[in-house]
Design a protein around this motif. Structure first.
Motif, PDB file in Angstrom:
ATOM      1  N   ARG A  34       1.029  -1.281   0.036  1.00 17.09           N
ATOM      2  CA  ARG A  34       0.059  -0.102  -0.042  1.00 17.09           C
ATOM      3  C   ARG A  34       0.993   1.247  -0.166  1.00 17.09           C
ATOM      4  O   ARG A  34       0.603   2.112  -0.922  1.00 17.09           O
ATOM      5  CB  ARG A  34      -1.025   0.090   1.251  1.00 17.09           C
ATOM      6  N   TRP A  78       2.375   1.903  -3.450  1.00 15.87           N
ATOM      7  CA  TRP A  78       1.263   2.492  -4.244  1.00 15.87           C
ATOM      8  C   TRP A  78       0.868   4.175  -3.861  1.00 15.87           C
ATOM      9  O   TRP A  78       0.745   4.944  -4.844  1.00 15.87           O
ATOM     10  CB  TRP A  78      -0.264   1.832  -4.378  1.00 15.87           C
ATOM     11  N   MET A  79       1.064   4.186  -2.744  1.00 14.79           N
ATOM     12  CA  MET A  79       0.916   5.627  -2.167  1.00 14.79           C
ATOM     13  C   MET A  79       2.099   6.466  -2.794  1.00 14.79           C
ATOM     14  O   MET A  79       1.747   7.735  -3.398  1.00 14.79           O
ATOM     15  CB  MET A  79       0.887   5.640  -0.862  1.00 14.79           C
ATOM     16  N   TYR A 138       3.895   6.043  -5.359  1.00 12.99           N
ATOM     17  CA  TYR A 138       3.741   6.008  -6.816  1.00 12.99           C
ATOM     18  C   TYR A 138       2.487   7.187  -7.320  1.00 12.99           C
ATOM     19  O   TYR A 138       2.965   7.890  -8.147  1.00 12.99           O
ATOM     20  CB  TYR A 138       2.967   4.488  -7.369  1.00 12.99           C
ATOM     21  N   LYS A 139       1.603   7.085  -6.528  1.00 12.21           N
ATOM     22  CA  LYS A 139       0.528   8.287  -6.728  1.00 12.21           C
ATOM     23  C   LYS A 139       1.107   9.803  -6.506  1.00 12.21           C
ATOM     24  O   LYS A 139       1.024  10.512  -7.341  1.00 12.21           O
ATOM     25  CB  LYS A 139      -0.636   8.036  -6.062  1.00 12.21           C
ATOM     26  N   ARG A 176       3.865  10.622  -9.174  1.00 14.53           N
ATOM     27  CA  ARG A 176       3.147  10.945 -10.504  1.00 14.53           C
ATOM     28  C   ARG A 176       2.628  12.216 -10.265  1.00 14.53           C
ATOM     29  O   ARG A 176       2.676  13.210 -11.175  1.00 14.53           O
ATOM     30  CB  ARG A 176       2.091   9.956 -10.872  1.00 14.53           C
ATOM     31  N   GLN A 177       1.879  12.576  -9.232  1.00  9.40           N
ATOM     32  CA  GLN A 177       1.371  14.129  -9.202  1.00  9.40           C
ATOM     33  C   GLN A 177       2.296  15.078  -9.234  1.00  9.40           C
ATOM     34  O   GLN A 177       2.026  16.097  -9.901  1.00  9.40           O
ATOM     35  CB  GLN A 177       0.433  13.992  -7.829  1.00  9.40           C
ATOM     36  N   ARG A 207       3.781  15.979 -12.576  1.00  7.92           N
ATOM     37  CA  ARG A 207       2.840  16.427 -13.306  1.00  7.92           C
ATOM     38  C   ARG A 207       2.436  17.785 -13.146  1.00  7.92           C
ATOM     39  O   ARG A 207       1.828  18.643 -13.832  1.00  7.92           O
ATOM     40  CB  ARG A 207       1.629  15.342 -13.320  1.00  7.92           C
ATOM     41  N   ARG A 266      -4.692  20.201   0.089  1.00  6.70           N
ATOM     42  CA  ARG A 266      -5.272  19.978  -1.316  1.00  6.70           C
ATOM     43  C   ARG A 266      -6.131  18.813  -1.345  1.00  6.70           C
ATOM     44  O   ARG A 266      -7.229  18.995  -2.062  1.00  6.70           O
ATOM     45  CB  ARG A 266      -4.348  20.063  -2.216  1.00  6.70           C
ATOM     46  N   GLU A 267      -5.709  17.724  -0.960  1.00 10.31           N
ATOM     47  CA  GLU A 267      -6.561  16.548  -0.887  1.00 10.31           C
ATOM     48  C   GLU A 267      -7.963  16.973   0.098  1.00 10.31           C
ATOM     49  O   GLU A 267      -9.072  16.360  -0.369  1.00 10.31           O
ATOM     50  CB  GLU A 267      -5.933  15.464  -0.304  1.00 10.31           C
ATOM     51  N   THR A 288     -10.665  14.539  -2.682  1.00 10.74           N
ATOM     52  CA  THR A 288     -10.059  13.170  -2.764  1.00 10.74           C
ATOM     53  C   THR A 288      -9.531  12.700  -1.551  1.00 10.74           C
ATOM     54  O   THR A 288      -9.515  11.304  -1.475  1.00 10.74           O
ATOM     55  CB  THR A 288      -8.804  13.337  -3.619  1.00 10.74           C
ATOM     56  N   LEU A 307      -9.855   8.562  -0.350  1.00 12.41           N
ATOM     57  CA  LEU A 307      -8.625   7.910   0.152  1.00 12.41           C
ATOM     58  C   LEU A 307      -8.655   7.183   1.580  1.00 12.41           C
ATOM     59  O   LEU A 307      -8.190   6.307   1.831  1.00 12.41           O
ATOM     60  CB  LEU A 307      -7.540   8.968   0.161  1.00 12.41           C
ATOM     61  N   ASN A 365     -14.173  12.207  -6.580  1.00 13.04           N
ATOM     62  CA  ASN A 365     -13.079  11.999  -5.761  1.00 13.04           C
ATOM     63  C   ASN A 365     -11.895  11.437  -6.246  1.00 13.04           C
ATOM     64  O   ASN A 365     -10.976  11.346  -5.196  1.00 13.04           O
ATOM     65  CB  ASN A 365     -13.631  11.664  -4.470  1.00 13.04           C
ATOM     66  N   PHE A 422      -3.732   2.550  -8.744  1.00  9.55           N
ATOM     67  CA  PHE A 422      -3.696   3.182  -7.395  1.00  9.55           C
ATOM     68  C   PHE A 422      -4.636   2.666  -6.510  1.00  9.55           C
ATOM     69  O   PHE A 422      -4.200   1.828  -5.591  1.00  9.55           O
ATOM     70  CB  PHE A 422      -3.601   4.763  -7.458  1.00  9.55           C
TER      71      PHE A 422
END
Lengths: 376, 315
Positions: free
Chosen positions: A6, A9-10, A12-13, A16-17, A20, A206-207, A212, A216, B86, B99
């Protein structure tokens, strides 16, 4: 229990963000360099070319000798001479000079009697410059006076000069007392604070703002995984910025890194952790990015003032010294300046490093306790 | 064992009771619809069921797990599509799915599952598109895919099709049908009536309470009232007169025509006669087939009226 899958993957995310977002990239690269250059050169407390105006009413070889000595030093820049005290005062009032030296007509006669007076007017509105410059004048005048006395004695046929104390000071570590050497190691503290605290707090706020975070926290991700997943990529960015700033300071500004890089890296690592922790705490108090931004602003200004970044912490009142001790920057500045200028090692800096580790733990704990996976 | 079960589930925010003693029982494989206007407590109930909000009172279990004590385990068994998009607008369709699949612990077959859902929800051409650039309908599809990658036992959908065109909506419910056929349980909130008709059972929520529940057919009948339509010109004048006509319970304009219901014992022809007597041109009243929307509005109206009466009695 942290699951590596987990967490991976966190990360990874987040990466990527981050990639970008060109604004973040610019912030991570340009801001450290800009701040290093600007602060290293602009935050200059060195006293040189202080405007000095003379009023020589004595007009004797002795008075001319004193003026020549002052002019010859690089500390002062002489302004057109005036002829009375009123004009001297006026020059300072108008800001044309920071110092005014009045040598009275009786100077030579009084010197012979061994009791001469001269007047030094000091513009106290810039107290730092004025105090330092006035000291220079007094020291140079003292040297001049010693020279005169020696001449007199020689003329009187005395072989041995009168005994006097010859006090010499030797400045260790930064022998030229250059501001640049003092500021450059500190800039790193500022850059890392602004960058780490900003990136972390804004990213979590921001999340929350975009909603988001609601999705999450619905996943099996644990709070520790969410926090670490956000902090680790930013810690890497912080390491990059630290390398960039240190490289610039050592290679371009030629500030010598005298101590061990290992001590420096340890200090940077602990300081990074502490600032990330503060960012985390800020984010748990912010419902959106704007609040996080204000929170950072609210915190970074006092920490600059309280940490010894600009003013020595020894000057702080007792109560504020306590506050200063929980500002990570206070301890990191000691480490950074210690390693750069004094070449200090673990044996000297360990209390500071320990304090940083303690503060990092403290802020992470507060952040983790406040960061809940529920919305209410 | 029920997939979702609540007993007097209650949520208070200060003095305001958002959810008031809600009792639900949803069987495995069921599509259960939660009907109600905005602010009636549907979303709050869903958020309690998935452990986002702590109940102020009562009990609830999802997939056999207690929402208070086993919130973490529930998350692994539940898929959630929120009312608003979301997911990450700055990640691509593919990245979002990887993800979410990844953090739900989908292992070796993650990429395969992502591919399957991309294909099933026709997202293939958009896989490298940033989620923020998708249309609302596409975003909904993506959110659904992200919520089902880990094969949850229970799917909680909070108005999943608001702002989605009817065709995409039908596809959405087709997917829901496939999931329930495979054993999943779906709780969906909506205020779109054609969606409600596709649920196995419905509960109508009003002011924090469930006022009635049953199959769509049963609810349609429970709220059914004889209803007539009448063509009268000028329509505005006709509406004004009809509102004052004794025996008329409710009246509204639908297009060019009046639609009305009557109090017990009143005759529809009486209204037509009254309008003609007032000099309006008027056709004959015709019976209207009652829809679930009519029943829904009628049931809510009755509940509001009853609440008003209760309040008056108390005063």
């Amino acid at each position: 229990m942290t699951s590596w899958q987990r967490l991976r993957w966190m990360i990874y995310k987040e990466s990527r963000q981050f990639r970008r977002n060109p604004a973040l990239l610019r912030m991570a690269v340009l801001m450290p360099l800009m701040q290093t250059i600007v602060l290293s050169y602009a935050a200059n407390f060195d006293v040189t070319r202080v405007p000095l105006v003379f009023c020589d009413q004595s007009q004797t070889p002795q008075s001319r000798e004193l003026i020549a000595r002052l002019v010859a030093s690089s500390y002062f820049s002489p302004r057109p001479a005036v002829h009375d005290e009123a004009a001297l005062q006026q020059a300072i009032d108008r800001g044309q000079a920071a110092l005014g030296l009045l040598l009275p007509p009786t100077l030579s006669r009084d010197l012979v009697r061994g009791k001469a007076t001269a007047l030094l007017l000091v513009d106290g509105s810039d107290s730092n410059t004025a105090t330092v410059a006035a000291t220079y004048v007094v020291n140079l005048a003292a040297a001049w006076e010693r020279g005169l006395r020696f001449e007199t004695m020689q003329r009187r046929g005395l072989r041995r000069p009168l005994p006097s104390v010859d006090l010499r000071s030797r400045v260790l570590y930064n022998s030229d007392l250059r501001s640049l050497w003092l500021m450059a190691p500190a800039v790193l503290a500022l850059v890392l604070t602004v960058l780490m605290q900003g990136l972390t707090s804004l990213s979590i706020a921001r999340e929350r703002e975009l909603g988001t975070l609601e999705q999450l926290v619905m996943t099996p991700l644990r709070p520790s995984e969410i926090m670490l997943g956000k902090l680790l990529p930013y810690a890497l960015v912080g390491c990059g910025s630290a390398t960039l700033v240190t490289g610039f300071v050592v290679l371009v500004l030629h500030v010598p890194l005298r101590g061990s890089p290992v001590v420096m890296i340890t200090g940077i690592g602990l300081f990074l952790a502490a600032t990330l922790g503060i960012g985390l705490v800020v984010s748990t108090f912010s419902a959106n990015q704007q609040q996080a931004q204000l929170g950072n602003f609210f915190l970074s200004f006092p920490s600059m003032l309280l940490s010894g970044f600009m003013f020595p912490t020894a000057n702080l009142p007792q109560a504020l010294q306590v506050v200063s001790a929980v500002v990570p920057m206070t301890h990191f500045l000691e480490v950074s300046r210690g390693v750069y200028l004094r070449g200090s090692g673990f044996e000297v800096l360990w209390p500071r490093l320990l304090a940083l580790a303690g503060l990092a733990t403290l802020f992470f704990t507060i952040g983790a306790l406040r960061f809940r996976k529920r919305l209410d | 064992m029920s997939a979702i079960e609540t007993c007097d589930l209650t949520k208070r925010f200060g003095d305001f009771t958002a959810v008031d003693r809600v009792n639900l029982e949803v069987a495995p494989g069921e599509v259960f619809g939660f009907l109600g206007s905005n602010g009636c407590g549907k979303s709050t109930t869903i958020r309690m069921l998935c452990g986002l909000l702590l109940p102020s009172g009562g009990e609830a279990s999802v997939a056999g797990l207690d929402v208070r004590r086993q919130a973490e385990q529930i998350r692994q068994r539940v898929g959630y599509v929120a009312q608003f998009f979301n997911l990450y607008a700055d990640l691509t369709v593919e990245e979002n799915l990887r993800f979410y699949g990844g953090v739900y612990g989908v292992g070796a077959d993650l990429l395969e599952r992502v591919e399957r859902w991309i294909a099933r929800l026709s997202l293939g051409a958009l896989r490298r598109q940033l989620a923020g650039e998708l249309s609302t309908g596409q975003q909904r599809s993506l959110a659904l895919a992200a919520a089902v990658l880990h094969q949850p036992a229970v799917l909680l959908l909070d108005e999943p099709t608001s702002g989605v065109d009817p065709l995409a909506r039908r596809e959405f419910f087709d997917v829901i049908g496939e999931l329930t056929a495979a054993g999943a349980t779906v709780l969906v909130t909506t205020h779109v009536m054609d969606e409600a008709e596709r649920c196995h059972r419905l509960a109508i929520m009003n002011r924090g309470r469930i006022i009635t529940e049953g199959t769509p057919k049963a609810l349609k009948e429970a709220g059914a009232v004889e209803r007539w339509k009448l063509a009268a010109r000028p329509a505005a004048a006709a509406l004004e007169l009809a509102e004052q006509q004794p025996g008329v319970a409710t009246v509204a304009l639908f297009g060019e025509d009046l639609q009305f219901t009557l109090q017990a014992g009143a005759q529809p022809a009486a209204l037509a006669a009254a309008l003609r007597a007032a000099g309006l041109s008027c056709g004959e009243p015709e019976a209207v087939r009652s829809t679930i929307e009519h029943s829904f509005l009628e049931l809510i109206r009755r509940d509001d009226a009853a609440a008003e009466t209760r309040a008056e009695v108390r005063a």
